[in-house]
Design a protein around this motif. Structure first.
Motif, PDB file in Angstrom:
ATOM      1  N   PRO A   1      -5.936  -4.661   7.859  1.00 24.57           N
ATOM      2  CA  PRO A   1      -5.497  -3.327   7.452  1.00 24.57           C
ATOM      3  C   PRO A   1      -4.587  -2.674   8.490  1.00 24.57           C
ATOM      4  CG  PRO A   1      -7.779  -3.276   8.185  1.00 24.57           C
ATOM      5  CD  PRO A   1      -7.334  -4.696   8.287  1.00 24.57           C
ATOM      6  N   ASN A   2      -3.725  -1.802   8.011  1.00 28.41           N
ATOM      7  CA  ASN A   2      -2.979  -0.917   8.888  1.00 28.41           C
ATOM      8  C   ASN A   2      -3.958  -0.158   9.776  1.00 28.41           C
ATOM      9  OD1 ASN A   2      -1.702   1.778   9.617  1.00 28.41           O
ATOM     10  ND2 ASN A   2       0.039   0.840   8.578  1.00 28.41           N
TER      11      ASN A   2
ATOM     12  N   TYR B   1      -9.411   5.321  10.174  1.00 30.70           N
ATOM     13  CA  TYR B   1      -9.900   6.660   9.847  1.00 30.70           C
ATOM     14  C   TYR B   1     -10.764   6.658   8.594  1.00 30.70           C
ATOM     15  CZ  TYR B   1      -6.379   8.387  13.160  1.00 30.70           C
ATOM     16  OH  TYR B   1      -5.628   8.630  14.283  1.00 30.70           O
ATOM     17  N   TYR B   2     -10.554   5.692   7.707  1.00 28.22           N
ATOM     18  CA  TYR B   2     -11.349   5.596   6.480  1.00 28.22           C
ATOM     19  C   TYR B   2     -12.592   4.744   6.689  1.00 28.22           C
ATOM     20  CZ  TYR B   2      -7.299   7.483   3.982  1.00 28.22           C
ATOM     21  OH  TYR B   2      -6.278   8.289   3.543  1.00 28.22           O
ATOM     22  N   TYR B   3     -12.421   3.587   7.294  1.00 28.28           N
ATOM     23  CA  TYR B   3     -13.533   2.642   7.414  1.00 28.28           C
ATOM     24  C   TYR B   3     -14.552   3.070   8.467  1.00 28.28           C
ATOM     25  CZ  TYR B   3     -10.595  -0.654   4.758  1.00 28.28           C
ATOM     26  OH  TYR B   3      -9.829  -1.272   3.805  1.00 28.28           O
TER      27      TYR B   3
ATOM     28  N   ALA C   1      -9.208  -1.700  -2.585  1.00 28.38           N
ATOM     29  CA  ALA C   1      -7.956  -1.148  -2.086  1.00 28.38           C
ATOM     30  C   ALA C   1      -7.214  -0.390  -3.180  1.00 28.38           C
ATOM     31  CB  ALA C   1      -7.082  -2.277  -1.527  1.00 28.38           C
ATOM     32  N   THR C   2      -7.268  -0.897  -4.408  1.00 28.67           N
ATOM     33  CA  THR C   2      -6.633  -0.210  -5.534  1.00 28.67           C
ATOM     34  C   THR C   2      -7.225   1.182  -5.716  1.00 28.67           C
ATOM     35  OG1 THR C   2      -6.096  -2.254  -6.701  1.00 28.67           O
ATOM     36  CG2 THR C   2      -6.290  -0.263  -8.030  1.00 28.67           C
ATOM     37  N   GLY C   3      -8.556   1.270  -5.637  1.00 23.46           N
ATOM     38  CA  GLY C   3      -9.206   2.576  -5.780  1.00 23.46           C
ATOM     39  C   GLY C   3      -8.761   3.565  -4.721  1.00 23.46           C
ATOM     40  N   LEU C   4      -8.650   3.084  -3.485  1.00 16.77           N
ATOM     41  CA  LEU C   4      -8.254   3.970  -2.390  1.00 16.77           C
ATOM     42  C   LEU C   4      -6.797   4.402  -2.543  1.00 16.77           C
ATOM     43  CD1 LEU C   4      -9.413   5.277   0.103  1.00 16.77           C
ATOM     44  CD2 LEU C   4      -8.884   3.210   1.400  1.00 16.77           C
TER      45      LEU C   4
ATOM     46  N   GLY D   1       0.828  -1.198   0.000  1.00 15.07           N
ATOM     47  CA  GLY D   1       0.000   0.000   0.000  1.00 15.07           C
ATOM     48  C   GLY D   1       0.859   1.244   0.000  1.00 15.07           C
ATOM     49  N   LEU D   2       0.310   2.311   0.563  1.00 11.15           N
ATOM     50  CA  LEU D   2       1.029   3.553   0.792  1.00 11.15           C
ATOM     51  C   LEU D   2       1.260   3.677   2.294  1.00 11.15           C
ATOM     52  CD1 LEU D   2      -1.075   5.996  -1.454  1.00 11.15           C
ATOM     53  CD2 LEU D   2       0.852   4.533  -2.139  1.00 11.15           C
ATOM     54  N   ASN D   3       2.069   4.626   2.687  1.00 12.97           N
ATOM     55  CA  ASN D   3       2.278   4.836   4.109  1.00 12.97           C
ATOM     56  C   ASN D   3       0.956   5.145   4.804  1.00 12.97           C
ATOM     57  OD1 ASN D   3       3.296   7.338   6.299  1.00 12.97           O
ATOM     58  ND2 ASN D   3       4.016   5.238   6.500  1.00 12.97           N
TER      59      ASN D   3
END
Length: 445
Positions: free
Chosen positions: A241-242, A247-249, A385-388, A192-194
């Motif tokens: 998930p990290n 914060y997103y979900y 996950a790709t979209g995010l 993913g990203l940081n």
């Protein structure tokens, strides 16, 4: 070997120095240079380091300076651990965002964008100076938002800048511990990203043990992420998930918890650390004891609002020990001594994650040796996950464009395109609010 720490008056510097004290191998760090703009903070941290080193023979020598060029010149490694605007700036980031009903966290959402906009110009200046004054140095970036700042610096340093974070390491360690495995023997399929990644597998002796964890509700609910996200949601995702994905979900619940908190995280830390640095004005104060006491309180309250909104309870004792300093030491040892290892790091993609371009900084397992960190090719993420990941990387690119051009319109675009900002008008008000409180954003026109 010379290590320069930028942001050397920062509260977490003793964690790094403590890790250095455990390294007795050939080619270890012998000289540490602390750089900070605040001489008082430098002196306070230097006192803590002196007490740490008191019982350690041949401890790395520590010097301090407020001259950036002097600090960089001749460095073998540079740790960039700056905080532009200080903790007061972080508190302002939170306050402005929460007033608009959106998240103000320092790396995620509106707060992360604001922090990035005022940090990127400073980080780019550091990268340019490092390239000129210490061209053979490796720059290890601790500065948040870590992925965004690392990408900004990589445009001037290439692959000689590497971003680190302890979140993936801690997540992998917790999963392995719950499964009864040795974390050192586990291959963690993380991508993913940081602060925006997922563990999709954890292999022991070639066998993926994550399905066993996901199939066992008791095991799955027994550790931090299981408590934070809930067993049903993790089973639906089929991944772990990290923690920052909370914060997103669970955005509404988290924003509400932050709005109802007596103090935001930034305001709490600003007050807490102000007391520590004030205590250090007393030459008779026990510096290391005061620092240990303050750090314990800091770690115990980490992501407290998220855990409260999820009913997750207190953090486990095993999760209070930090970890990013250990990642940094392992990274330095691998490069300096060719002690090959695998670490989850923030590096340029170079084709590892096919959905993003080669220069995009991502967070993935890397093989590390004397030539640096080499990202391991990973399987594609699922569509959600790709979209995010693509959306947030697009926001990061707008932040970089705004910081490079001084364009206020690009800054508005960065806020408006973030998944956690729900209106262009909110984005415009955020830019107005942040430019009002942050002199460092005066460059946006």
């Amino acid at each position: 070997m010379k290590l320069t720490i930028l942001g050397g008056g920062g509260f977490r510097v003793p964690l790094v120095y403590g890790a250095l004290l455990t390294d007795r191998g050939e080619g270890r760090v012998t000289d540490v240079v602390l750089h900070d703009l605040d001489d008082g903070r430098l002196r306070a941290v230097a006192r803590v380091l002196a007490e740490q080193a008191a019982a350690v023979p041949d401890a790395p020598r520590v010097t301090a300076t407020t001259d950036l060029d002097e600090a960089l010149r001749g460095a073998d490694f540079v740790f960039s651990a700056i905080r532009v605007g200080g903790l007061e700036g972080r508190a302002d980031d939170e306050r402005v965002a929460l007033a608009e009903g959106v998240l103000g966290q320092e790396t995620v959402g509106a707060g992360g964008i604001a922090y990035g906009l005022r940090t990127v110009p400073v980080a780019v200046d550091i990268a340019r100076r490092a390239a000129r004054l210490a061209p053979d140095a490796w720059v290890i970036n601790f500065t948040n938002p870590a992925g965004l700042v690392t990408e900004a610096m990589s445009r001037h340093l290439g692959d000689r800048v590497i971003g680190i974070c302890d979140s993936p390491v801690g997540l992998g360690r917790r999963i392995a511990r719950v499964l009864g495995a040795d974390p050192k023997q586990a291959w963690i399929d993380y991508v993913g990203l940081n602060h925006l990644g997922w563990v999709r597998g954890l292999r022991i002796a070639g066998r993926d043990e994550l399905p066993r964890l996901l199939a066992d509700p008791d095991l799955l609910g027994s550790f931090e992420e299981g408590k934070l996200f809930g067993v049903d949601w993790l089973q639906s995702l089929g991944a772990i998930p990290n923690e920052y994905l909370h914060y997103y979900y669970f955005n509404r619940e988290t924003v509400r918890a932050y709005q109802q908190a007596e103090k935001t995280r930034g305001a709490f830390l600003a007050d807490q650390q102000a007391r520590f640095y004030e205590e250090m004005r007393d030459p008779g104060a026990a510096a290391l004891a005061a620092w240990d006491r303050t750090r314990a309180e800091r770690e115990a309250t980490y992501m407290a609002e998220n855990r409260e909104s999820a009913g997750a309870g207190e953090r486990d004792a095993d999760d209070l020990s930090g970890g990013y300093e250990k990642v940094a030491l392992a990274l330095m040892r691998a490069i300096a001594r060719d002690e090959r290892t695998t670490l989850i790091l923030n590096v340029r993609n170079q084709g590892a994650l096919s959905v993003l371009d080669a220069d995009a900084v991502i967070e993935v397992p890397c093989l590390v040796d004397s030539g640096g960190a080499h990202p391991v090719a990973v399987a594609p993420l699922p569509e959600h996950a790709t979209g995010l990941v693509c959306a947030v990387k697009g926001v990061e690119r707008e932040v970089l464009a705004a910081a490079g051009s001084g364009s206020r319109a690009r800054a508005v675009k960065a806020f408006a395109l973030h998944p956690l900002v729900d209106s262009v008008n909110v984005a415009r008000r955020l830019v107005e609010g942040y430019t009002d409180v942050h002199p460092g954003l005066a460059y946006l026109k």
